[in-house]
Design an enzyme around this catalytic site. Structure first.
Site, PDB file in Angstrom:
ATOM      1  N   PRO A 115       0.821  -1.216   0.000  1.00  0.00           N
ATOM      2  CA  PRO A 115       0.000   0.000   0.000  1.00  0.00           C
ATOM      3  C   PRO A 115       0.850   1.259   0.000  1.00  0.00           C
ATOM      4  CG  PRO A 115      -0.920  -1.587   1.501  1.00  0.00           C
ATOM      5  CD  PRO A 115       0.385  -2.167   1.019  1.00  0.00           C
ATOM      6  N   CYS A 116       0.386   2.238  -0.768  1.00  0.00           N
ATOM      7  CA  CYS A 116       1.268   3.351  -1.113  1.00  0.00           C
ATOM      8  C   CYS A 116       0.690   4.706  -0.758  1.00  0.00           C
ATOM      9  CB  CYS A 116       1.530   3.310  -2.616  1.00  0.00           C
ATOM     10  SG  CYS A 116       0.012   3.219  -3.582  1.00  0.00           S
ATOM     11  N   GLN A 117      -0.391   4.745   0.056  1.00  0.00           N
ATOM     12  CA  GLN A 117      -1.025   6.040   0.302  1.00  0.00           C
ATOM     13  C   GLN A 117      -0.037   7.059   0.854  1.00  0.00           C
ATOM     14  OE1 GLN A 117      -2.371   3.130   0.882  1.00  0.00           O
ATOM     15  NE2 GLN A 117      -4.554   3.133   0.507  1.00  0.00           N
ATOM     16  N   PHE A 120       3.001   7.404   0.099  1.00  0.00           N
ATOM     17  CA  PHE A 120       3.940   7.863  -0.929  1.00  0.00           C
ATOM     18  C   PHE A 120       3.290   8.761  -1.971  1.00  0.00           C
ATOM     19  CE2 PHE A 120       5.808   3.363  -0.464  1.00  0.00           C
ATOM     20  CZ  PHE A 120       6.607   3.750   0.597  1.00  0.00           C
ATOM     21  N   ASN A 160       4.629   0.248  -7.456  1.00  0.00           N
ATOM     22  CA  ASN A 160       4.213   1.301  -6.547  1.00  0.00           C
ATOM     23  C   ASN A 160       4.009   2.606  -7.293  1.00  0.00           C
ATOM     24  OD1 ASN A 160       3.838   2.659  -3.898  1.00  0.00           O
ATOM     25  ND2 ASN A 160       4.789   0.774  -3.134  1.00  0.00           N
TER      26      ASN A 160
END
Length: 377
Positions: free
Chosen positions: A84-86, A88, A126
């Protein structure tokens, strides 16, 4: 499992779109295990990968050893996934909190699974925002964690539109390989002349030249789907597919699903009727504020902008149909993400929207799978 089969595990699998791309590309790939914390998304993956162990769980509470026991194998050929990349996200750089968002450390858990399963090839996907996160330190730590495990590691920025997806979706792709395999990335097959988010090292982009196929446009992708008014839903196609992209997406579909327009308020409908390529088309008295891409229409003749989880909210992004007075439907968003029309999405509409917006486009997965297969051969 045949001797020539290549086993995959998919971590942070979401809807299973990434692994679906591998399975679509070659029957030699065999998915053995997938995991995601989101119950609706993992149920979607489970429905589309029957007979595969798809776990709904927090990966931090699952040991690699328990997975090895469950699937009865200590080694796999390929590990893929998108932690999960929230934290970034390049769209909202100041949103992180709680020690720079605990989710940003999930890539370390990804590395622990790689250490346990010792795959020949690893693919991590990502958002491009990862590159500048913590001034580049996060990227350095990510690469170092795989180098320490004995992998050759490289990364590029891939744009989904360069691989036949009707969407200008940029993603960071890291590929790691062991046993002295050279790391390769898929060569673009399609050309588009469009803006990208922008990263200072242009050599990290893989963009095709003008001699390639023309990028698939929004019209190419969704142009034959039935017209809708706000709040309307239709469950039957009313036209034959007009091109190879539409034919491929409809190949196995028995009926039309998820083609339901949002039920916009009268006020929002008035805004939508004025919508053009950017927010400046909207009369000032109708809206109070917004980014330049808000309250705007997708261009019919180009790939769409990045599909987000808010593709039915004109106040959040560019998501209004090119010609009809409504936002795009979940089916249209799934088409722009390159999902086939028979791919099952499970859960309430709001959760299905999140699943579609967060997914790795299967066609991008297939392009990466082609490269992985060549590395394994």
């Amino acid at each position: 499992m045949g001797a020539n089969n290549l086993s995959i595990i998919d971590l942070f699998c979401g809807t299973g779109g990434f692994s679906q791309g591998f399975l679509n590309f070659s029957t030699r790939f065999a998915l053995k295990y997938a995991i995601d914390l989101d119950a609706s998304a993992s149920e979607t993956a489970r429905r589309n990968h029957p007979g595969i162990l798809v776990e709904t769980n927090d990966i931090r509470s699952v040991s690699p050893q328990s997975v090895q026991s469950a699937i009865r194998r200590k080694r796999v050929d390929v590990v893929i996934g998108g932690p999960p990349c929230q934290g970034f996200s390049s769209l909202r750089p100041n949103r992180s909190n709680k020690r720079e968002d605990d989710r940003n450390n999930l890539y370390l858990r990804f590395a622990q699974f790689v250490e346990a399963f010792r795959p020949k090839v690893v693919v991590l996907e990502n958002v491009v925002g990862l590159l500048t996160h913590q001034g580049g330190r996060t990227l350095d730590q990510l690469l170092e964690s795989f180098t320490k495990l004995g992998y050759s590691v490289d990364w590029r920025i891939l744009n989904a539109a360069s691989y036949g997806v009707p969407q200008k979706r940029e993603r960071f792709i890291m590929i790691a390989a062991r046993d002295n395999r050279a790391v390769h990335f898929p060569s673009p097959t399609h050309f588009f002349d469009g803006k990208v988010i922008g990263f200072k090292d242009r050599s990290r982009y893989l963009l095709g030249g003008s001699g390639l196929l023309r990028a698939v446009s929004v019209e190419d992708a969704i142009g034959e789907l039935p017209q809708l008014e706000r709040g309307q839903e239709l469950v039957c196609y009313d036209q034959d597919p007009k091109n190879d992209y539409q034919r491929a997406r409809r190949a196995r579909a028995k009926s039309l699903t998820l083609h339901r327009a949002a039920n916009h308020s009268d006020r929002m409908l008035e805004v939508i009727k004025h919508a053009g390529p950017n927010i400046s088309s909207i009369p000032k008295h109708l809206i109070s504020s917004g980014f330049s891409s808000c309250y705007s229409r997708l261009s019919a003749s180009e790939p769409s902008t990045t599909i987000t989880v808010k593709f039915q909210s004109p106040a959040s992004n560019k998501c209004i149909h090119p010609t009809q007075h409504r936002t795009i439907t979940p089916r249209e968003a799934a088409r722009l993400q390159s999902f086939d029309d028979d791919y099952l999405f499970v859960g309430p509409y709001t959760e299905i929207a999140s699943q579609i917006g967060n997914a790795v486009p299967p066609l991008l997965g297939s392009a990466i799978a082609a490269t992985v297969l060549s590395m394994l051969n």
